[in-house]
Design a protein around this motif. Structure first.
Motif, PDB file in Angstrom:
ATOM      1  N   ARG A   1     -17.926  18.809  -9.574  1.00 56.60           N
ATOM      2  CA  ARG A   1     -18.228  19.876  -9.015  1.00 56.60           C
ATOM      3  C   ARG A   1     -19.376  21.068  -9.180  1.00 56.60           C
ATOM      4  O   ARG A   1     -19.358  21.866  -9.257  1.00 56.60           O
ATOM      5  N   GLY A   2     -20.977  20.133  -9.372  1.00 55.13           N
ATOM      6  CA  GLY A   2     -21.769  20.343  -9.409  1.00 55.13           C
ATOM      7  C   GLY A   2     -21.893  20.956 -10.945  1.00 55.13           C
ATOM      8  O   GLY A   2     -23.447  21.578 -11.382  1.00 55.13           O
ATOM      9  N   GLU A   3     -21.587  20.978 -11.935  1.00 52.37           N
ATOM     10  CA  GLU A   3     -21.438  21.562 -13.183  1.00 52.37           C
ATOM     11  C   GLU A   3     -21.749  20.074 -13.834  1.00 52.37           C
ATOM     12  O   GLU A   3     -21.101  19.454 -13.866  1.00 52.37           O
ATOM     13  N   THR A   4     -22.438  20.234 -15.363  1.00 54.96           N
ATOM     14  CA  THR A   4     -22.893  19.205 -16.001  1.00 54.96           C
ATOM     15  C   THR A   4     -21.290  19.442 -17.045  1.00 54.96           C
ATOM     16  O   THR A   4     -21.180  20.675 -17.581  1.00 54.96           O
TER      17      THR A   4
END
Ligand code: GAP
Length: 463
Positions: A342-345
């Motif tokens: 969701r767009g995060e590492t």
């Protein structure tokens, strides 16, 4: 304190940082500026090491009927090291830089050190500053100290550089005490000490480390077959019991000129570290070298009488010797993954569930007493059977991220619905899947989920 070498690739730097931040490992006595190549293991590192030791103990001792454990002293009679050849030959070639950096190097490591600094391996001079180097000279790696109050030569003793000699000098005592017939093994785990000239790559090469060694005594002539058997079994252990990916491992036979003075054949289990292939474990055919040397040197007969054939001989020995520190570093590197969620590492340690510091983390959704009053006793109950952490601080998202980072396979969330339906959510680390499970049958559900995690770890390791 920086214990990283220049050129060490990214993942090791990240692990070193995680190691300190989360409590796996960090430099020893850091408040005094540290001490080179000596490390402490924090709460998670200590737990992980205990798990790896247990896996080794289980496969080498508890699951078999042909290996006896012992624990021998770190300081032994110094004659042990004369007989074993360590006083005369346990040395590495050392060179000193006469240029600006004045560093000390292992002569045989110079090409690797140059490569690590982006220079041609055969570039002249010091890898660091290019200055001239002294000719090589031999440097004995054993640490010396003194026994008793007078620090003279007569009192000089050594910290053991390997645990193996304890098993050779106790061979006859163990045979007699346990009424053992050949073939059988003696095993131990314990600290060893080597005054390495060029330690480095974090906990890969340190001056104090732990080995897990086994000496397998067999009839001369059967040693070749036992060597093959132990190479296979030890490779199996790293992959199946510890979850190290087989595609990152290899078994490499030593060239003739690499063999130790006591060995006719040695194969190393090596891992492809970010800086190249490195040894995790050596499986050596030590022949009858050690028992013969100790018999001759001590005057005590260490031969074995074979009642089946009425022959007397000095047994041959096959020795699998694995490093615990290197093993843990390998498992951490091999488990490390970063992925976009969701767009995060998301950093996730895909550790084998039997290696991970914790098996379960119990996480109440918030610190509200209704939830903690249910979650705390639940964690207490689960501790009877599982390595369980309890954490009620920070947001649930951050706590999941922390558990992913330290490799906890299952997180159990207690939420407001739990008060109504007497059920909790189990979140699995790798796929982040969630299932709702009744509290009454939670142990069984955790057992099943952990079995699934083991199966997944095996699949990943076999590749
Ligand atoms: N008795 C045989 C013996 O000691 P070794 O290959 O010298 O064999 C066994 O050591 C294992 O111990 C190695 O495979 C390695 O994993 C580990 N080891 C050796 N030197 C080490 C060091 N300086 N720091 C960390 N681990 C080390």
């Amino acid at each position: 304190m920086s214990q990283e070498q220049p050129g060490t690739p990214d993942i090791v730097e990240k692990l070193v940082s995680l190691g300190k931040q989360r409590g796996f490992f960090f430099g020893s006595s850091e408040i005094y500026g540290g001490i080179n190549a000596l490390y402490d293991y924090g709460p998670l590192g200590a737990r992980m090491r205990r798990n790896v030791r247990n896996l080794w103990w289980r496969s080498m001792i508890e699951a078999r009927d042909d290996i006896e454990p012992i624990e021998t002293s770190i300081i032994m009679n110094p004659q042990v090291w004369v007989a074993s050849g360590h006083v005369a030959t346990f040395s590495d070639p050392l060179v000193d830089c006469l240029g600006s950096c004045r560093k000390r190097w292992r002569e045989d490591h110079l090409p690797d050190e140059r490569r690590a600094r982006g220079k041609p391996p055969d570039a002249p001079g010091c890898p660091e500053c290019g200055g001239p180097l002294t000719p090589g000279r031999q440097f004995n790696l054993m640490f010396r100290t003194h026994l008793g109050p007078v620090a003279d030569d007569a009192a000089q003793v050594y910290l053991r550089p390997e645990t193996a000699q304890g098993m050779f000098v106790d061979f006859a005592t163990v045979v007699q005490a346990m009424r053992r017939r050949l073939p059988f093994g003696i095993a131990q785990q314990g600290k060893s000490f080597r005054n390495e000239i060029s330690p480095g790559n974090s906990i890969f090469r340190t001056r104090e480390f732990e080995v897990m060694e086994m000496e397998f005594f067999c009839k001369p002539g059967t040693d070749g077959e036992w060597h093959r058997v132990w190479c296979q079994e030890r490779m199996r252990w790293w992959v199946e019991d510890c979850g190290v990916r087989s595609s990152h491992l290899r078994l490499r036979a030593h060239e003739k000129d690499e063999l130790s003075h006591y060995s006719t054949a040695t194969s190393d289990i090596e891992y492809t570290f970010p800086w190249g292939w490195g040894e995790l474990e050596g499986i050596a055919n030590r022949t009858d070298f050690d028992l013969r040397a100790h018999s001759e040197h001590s005057g005590k007969d260490l031969s074995y009488f074979d009642t089946e054939t009425s022959e007397r001989y000095i047994p041959y020995v096959i020795e699998p010797a694995a490093g615990l520190d290197r093993g843990c570093l390998t498992m951490l590197i091999d488990a490390w993954e970063e992925e976009e969620v969701r767009g995060e590492t998301r950093t996730v340690l895909r550790l084998h569930p039997d290696v991970a510091p914790w098996q379960l983390a119990v996480l109440p959704l918030s610190k509200k007493p209704q939830l903690t009053e249910l979650a705390r006793p639940l964690a207490h109950r689960l501790r009877e059977r599982f390595r369980t952490e309890y954490d009620e601080t920070q947001s649930i998202g951050r706590r999941y991220r922390r558990q992913d980072e330290i490799g906890t396979p299952l997180a159990i969330t207690v939420d407001f619905e739990s008060l109504e339906d007497r059920a909790v959510t189990i979140r699995e680390r790798d796929g982040m899947t969630q299932v709702r499970v009744p509290i009454d049958s939670l142990e069984q559900a955790c057992d099943e989920q952990l079995a699934a995690c083991r199966a997944a770890a095996l699949e990943r390791a076999r590749g």
